[in-house]
Every structure is written in C-alpha cells, then in structure tokens.
Design an enzyme around this catalytic site. Sequence first.
Site, short mmCIF file in Angstrom:
data_model
loop_
_atom_site.label_atom_id
_atom_site.label_comp_id
_atom_site.label_asym_id
_atom_site.label_seq_id
_atom_site.Cartn_x
_atom_site.Cartn_y
_atom_site.Cartn_z
N ASP A 336 0.83 -1.20 0.00
CA ASP A 336 0.00 0.00 0.00
C ASP A 336 0.87 1.26 0.00
O ASP A 336 2.05 1.23 -0.38
CB ASP A 336 -0.97 -0.04 1.18
CG ASP A 336 -2.30 0.63 0.88
OD1 ASP A 336 -2.36 1.87 0.91
OD2 ASP A 336 -3.28 -0.09 0.61
N LYS A 446 -4.09 -1.20 -6.92
CA LYS A 446 -5.16 -0.68 -6.07
C LYS A 446 -5.26 0.81 -6.38
O LYS A 446 -4.44 1.61 -5.92
CB LYS A 446 -4.86 -0.91 -4.59
CG LYS A 446 -5.96 -0.38 -3.67
CD LYS A 446 -5.63 -0.60 -2.21
CE LYS A 446 -6.72 -0.01 -1.31
NZ LYS A 446 -6.39 -0.16 0.12
N TRP A 447 -6.26 1.18 -7.16
CA TRP A 447 -6.41 2.54 -7.70
C TRP A 447 -7.30 3.33 -6.74
O TRP A 447 -8.50 3.18 -6.72
CB TRP A 447 -7.03 2.48 -9.09
CG TRP A 447 -7.10 3.77 -9.84
CD1 TRP A 447 -7.72 4.93 -9.44
CD2 TRP A 447 -6.55 4.04 -11.13
NE1 TRP A 447 -7.59 5.89 -10.40
CE2 TRP A 447 -6.88 5.38 -11.46
CE3 TRP A 447 -5.83 3.29 -12.04
CZ2 TRP A 447 -6.51 5.98 -12.67
CZ3 TRP A 447 -5.46 3.88 -13.25
CH2 TRP A 447 -5.79 5.20 -13.55
N ASP A 448 -6.69 4.22 -5.98
CA ASP A 448 -7.42 4.98 -4.97
C ASP A 448 -7.79 6.37 -5.48
O ASP A 448 -7.18 6.88 -6.43
CB ASP A 448 -6.58 5.09 -3.70
CG ASP A 448 -7.41 5.09 -2.43
OD1 ASP A 448 -8.63 5.35 -2.51
OD2 ASP A 448 -6.85 4.83 -1.35
N MET A 449 -8.79 6.98 -4.85
CA MET A 449 -9.22 8.36 -5.18
C MET A 449 -9.85 8.91 -3.91
O MET A 449 -11.00 8.67 -3.62
CB MET A 449 -10.22 8.32 -6.33
CG MET A 449 -10.36 9.60 -7.11
SD MET A 449 -11.34 10.87 -6.28
CE MET A 449 -11.54 12.04 -7.61
N ASN A 450 -9.07 9.67 -3.15
CA ASN A 450 -9.40 9.91 -1.75
C ASN A 450 -10.09 11.23 -1.43
O ASN A 450 -10.21 11.57 -0.27
CB ASN A 450 -8.14 9.80 -0.89
CG ASN A 450 -7.90 8.39 -0.42
OD1 ASN A 450 -8.82 7.72 0.03
ND2 ASN A 450 -6.68 7.91 -0.55
N CYS A 494 -10.93 1.95 -5.71
CA CYS A 494 -11.06 2.37 -4.32
C CYS A 494 -11.24 3.88 -4.29
O CYS A 494 -10.69 4.59 -5.13
CB CYS A 494 -9.80 1.97 -3.54
SG CYS A 494 -9.78 2.51 -1.81
N ASP A 516 -13.63 1.35 3.96
CA ASP A 516 -12.47 1.36 4.84
C ASP A 516 -12.80 0.75 6.21
O ASP A 516 -11.90 0.45 6.99
CB ASP A 516 -11.97 2.79 5.05
CG ASP A 516 -11.16 3.30 3.86
OD1 ASP A 516 -10.76 2.48 3.02
OD2 ASP A 516 -10.94 4.53 3.78
#
Length: 696
Positions: A336, A446-450, A494, A516
């Site tokens: 991560d 793991k493609w995140d967009m926070n 994600c 989460d």
Amino acid sequence: MGEIRFLEDHRTWVLTGTSSTYALRLDEDDVPAHVYWGPPLAAADVVELAGKTLPWWDGFNDPNEGLGELAADGGTRYWTPALQVRFADGTRALEWRYETHEITGDHLAIRCTDRHYPFRITLHYRLRGDVVERWTELAADTEAEVIRADSATWALPVFEDYRLSHVTGRWAAETQLRRVPAPHGETVFASRRGITGHHANPWVMVDDGTATERHGEVYGVALAWSGSWRLTTTRSSTGRLTVSGGFGQDGVVHRVGPGKPLTTPIAAGLYTRGGFGAASRAWHAYVLDHVLPHPGELRPVLYNSWEATGFDVTEAGQRALAERAAALGVELFVMDDGWFGARTGDHAGLGDWQVNRERFPDGLGPLVEAVHGLGMKFGIWVEPEMVNPDSDLYRAHPDWVLHHPHRRRSELRNQLVLNFARPDVAAWARGWLDRLVGEHGIDFLKWDMNRPFSEAGWPGEADQDRLWVDHTRAVYALMDRLRADHPGLRIEACSGGGGRIDLGVLARTDQVWTSDNTDALDRLRIQHGYSHVYPARAMSAWVTDNPNFVTARSVPLRFRFHVAMAGVLGVGGDIVRWPVEDVALARDLIALYKDIRPVVQHGAQYRLRPPADDGVTALQYVHGGRAVVFAYRQAAHFNAPERPLRLDGLDPAARYRDADTGRTHSGAVLLAHGLVPALPAGDFASTVVRLDRIKI
C-alpha cells in the site's frame, strides 16, 4: 436471447427479454413515447396497449404526462425534464420528431431531429437478458447548450402505491439500505462531488410496497457512471411514477456543436417478479455477463500491507509480511501507500511517483521478484488523480489542479485534485503508470481516489464545465489503455473505501474496495446493501486486527474471516505479530475459502436473513450442484433456541450432503422447513455449511 421488433403498422418497437417485455411507440407528433414495461407480452398484446395520445382533461392536467421516452423540456411538457437545451438565439423549448431507426441484433437506435434547429437526438436501446441498457447521443451543426442530459426516462406502471429502495451512507458506513414510501413530487438521489460518492449510490429500486425478498414485482434503474450523477423519481397526483437519470449536476452545462457530440452514460433498467432477491440475482448476472472485464476468473486471496505498516514502508518489512502471507496461502500481495517520493505521511509526496530509494535502495525489482518467488502475484497502491501541494509535481505544475484564479484551493487530506480532462495531465499519468506496471511486472493496481472535487475550474479553457465529464472519461480511457497494453494487469477501484462503486468503474476493474470499515459487524450491513446490485465476485473484503481501527470493537478471528469470505477474501492485519494459533486458524480458513470460492464468486446469492437486528444473519450461494451457507449470530439473548434457515435455489428432488458432517438432507426439506446451522454458543458465533448435491 432477446429480440427487438418494429411493428411498422403500429409504429411500435417491442423489446423482448428473457422474462420481460419493454415497448415504445411514436405518438401523433412523431415523438417516442412509452407503452409498456413488465412481464412478458406477445407483440399482438403490446399492440392492444399502444393506443392514441389522450386529450387533456382540462387546462391543467395531461393524462400523458411522464410517458415521454426522454422527457424533453418545452411547450406544455411539465414533467421532470431529462433533456433541456438552450439554442444560440436563446430558445429553450425543444420540438423534436422521429426521422429513422436501425435495429442491429440486440441494439436499437432511434434517430430524431429538432423541427427547426440542426440538433439531432439518438435514443439507444440494447437488450442484455432482462436488462435494457439505454443512452442518448446528442449532436448539432451549430453550438447549443445542453443544460440537462439524462440517459433515459423510465415510466413505471400505475400502482396503488410506490416504495423506493436505495442506499445511503458516509465514509466507513457505505451502502446502508433504505426502504421508504415514494413521496409525491420529485425525489433526487445524487452526487455533486465529481465521484460516485459514499453518501448515495446511482441505483434505485421501485415496488408497490408489498414486495419481499422472495415475492413481488420489482423495477430497478442503475447508472454506469463514476462522476457526478443524478437520479430523480417523479410521482404525480395522477398516479404515475418515473425514474430519470444521468450524469451531471445543476449548474453544469454541456456544449454541443460541430465536432462536439455528447453521449450520455448507460442507464440500465431491470424488471423482475421474484422479489428483491430475484432482482439482485438478475443484476449480479448482468454484471458478470456484460460488465466485468474478466468475469470468469476467480479473484485471488490477497494480502494488503496498509494496516500493518501504514506509511512506514521498507523493503525488509514488506518481505517479512510477504513471507508470512505466502505461508497462510495468500495468492496476491499488495503493498500500500508509502513506497514513493517523500511519502512518510499524508502531507507530502503524492504525485511524485518515483520509488523512494532510501526505503528501496535497489528499486522495487527485488521485492517484486521475491513476492513472485513465493508464488504470489504482486500488487501496488496508487492514487493517480491526486497531488499534495508539498510535492515536486505541484511545484512544477500548479496549474494542473482544479482551481479558480481568485479562489482558495481547498485541501482535503492535504490533497488537491489533478485535472485529468487536460490532455497533458492524462498523458503524464499514462506515462508513469505504464512504466511502473511494465518495468516492474506489476500484476495488480489498487487505484485509490481519496477526495471529491472542489473549486472545479480550468483557467484558460473556454468550456470549463466539460471537466466534470471529461475527467471521468479520461480515467476510464487510462484504465482501458493500461489494460490493453498490459493484458495481465488487474485493477481494484477504491475511493476512500466505497466512494467509487458503480457499473461504469466495474466495466474496467476487477473488484472494488467496499469500505475502509473492516469491522465484521458493520460489514454485515455494508455488504447487505452492496449486494442489492453488485455481485460478491467484485466485493473486496478484508480480515484485519483487533481492535478495529474504525470502531475499536474486538471480534473473534473466525467471525471476521467468515464475514469476509462472503466476497473476495483479503487479509489486512499485522500478520507477522499474529500468535501461532491465529496463524493456524487463518491458514485453515483460507484453505476453506479456496474450496468454496467458485460458489461464492460465481454462484447465485440468496439473502436468507438480513442483518436487521443483533440476532442471526444468513446468506447462501448456489453454483451448479454446490451450495454454501453463511450464518452469523451477532448476540445471543435469553438462551433462545436456533430457528431453521429456509434455504433457496436448491433442487427439491435431490439430496444434499453436508461436506463436514456427512449428513444428508432432502432438497425439498431444506426448502420447505430449513437447515439448523448449529452455531457455536455465545456472541459473535458463525459457521459455514457446505452442501453438495448427491447423484441418486
């Protein structure tokens, strides 16, 4: 297989699905109008319904209101508009008429034009089993402003009453199911955040208020879009209800003109008559058959390092976790956040996608090679759409973020949003992602967009509103290109947990991070709401440590595993510190999951008892001749005896053997009377029952 027919003498199109029929016609003004949506009807029966347009009752009430296939604004049409256009001379009223149509296999395109302006509207329909996909294409020879462009208007039959099912939530509490009577007037479900959102999800189901999990007619509409969206139900005093939906939001205008067509995302509609359970299974089948890129694959058991290490990422630490993960039977190791740039916390380094050489002196190669050598695939966390102001990227390109020249740049999580609608930004992202995946043999992103959009401006661009659509489409295009260039790559979507779960992102990813919040008790409710449209095959679920970092609750390891095993199983705890007995139990449960995985990921899901209270919750999966039952007791009260669980989806003429006890059961008895799951005593008790059909 479905069929689309045009009944020329009646100017009516009939779309016949597996077990439903959808029909529309041309009215007297040559405008497409709704005729029917529901149980199967023969074409001759549909003709009986395709009558003439009725006259107004008086000067205020139109009996045909809400029957437009795409409710256009203008004239005496007062229904919630799905299409609003403003032409260059200021005219807003749309007057359109049919020109021609094409039927190509399972696809129908109906082409219309405005009666005066060079403005073209094409309504698209595509049959996918019992799901009807609809979208709209707009084009013009001179520039026009499209104020609202929904993908479709869906007219439901006139019922005595209507009830809406949908999900609401927030970060760490996504997809909470709600069932409420449909109010009169307009009810809007939406996200104005630039992403799908934690607070709602782009689908709604409608029934007459009497449907149950196993019985009743249910209509559903789901939107395939990962940006801002809107679904509106409109219920009139005359008794009609419609659902209209599409991308965009109030105040955002789409410009259509020469060389600038506008195509809306797919809005999918589904009718079923087996209750909410049948509706969900039909949605799951649709996603598996027509949405997911690799639906036939079995998703691997993964390990993710986040909760074990946070930002304290080192090669030695990741190797230790990988060795323990491999010993547990994990198949995909995912490192991560914290492997790049100056990323020692969430305040800096995001956007500088170069390997941190202090932490990985020889780059990522040795770690990737070690993970592959352990028999696992290697995955890595990325957040391509974000940047920290404290980063080399932002210092070099402050103009790349969404911003207005005379407004603050609001930070959330110390982040700003990169404008992927800019070709230079999209090209930059493609370059470093292509190198990362290609040079290191990355198997999984793991493609995140926070964070959501804010100050969504684009100084210097004449049509700044287009970033709301073009950003999402650029993300789609980048994912599509990466997958084409690296066929072995798999992606998890994600967004701070479940902030980007929809049919649009599922068309280019393999699974989604559901929340989460990994607390097993909360996950029962989150996963219950999720399951109403989306399948277990795409639902990533982790087992993490006690106490849970969101809720501070401690739950037995077996219960945590059993909850996560109802989807795509993952492990996210600090497994190097797990005691010997936990390691042994985890190894056994992962082996059990691998045995039942084909049933869970590819089977039909039956929600036997919802997590409505703190009693027993149960669900079941059936695939071929195998069935798997999960049962969970949250809390035990008053020494109450166990009630049998009435199973579903089995062959009543067959017998089924319990793989663990060897006991056999009549399929008819399991369906009519049920199965006593034999849960252990006490709170947080759970079990998994495996049933195999016996050849008689």
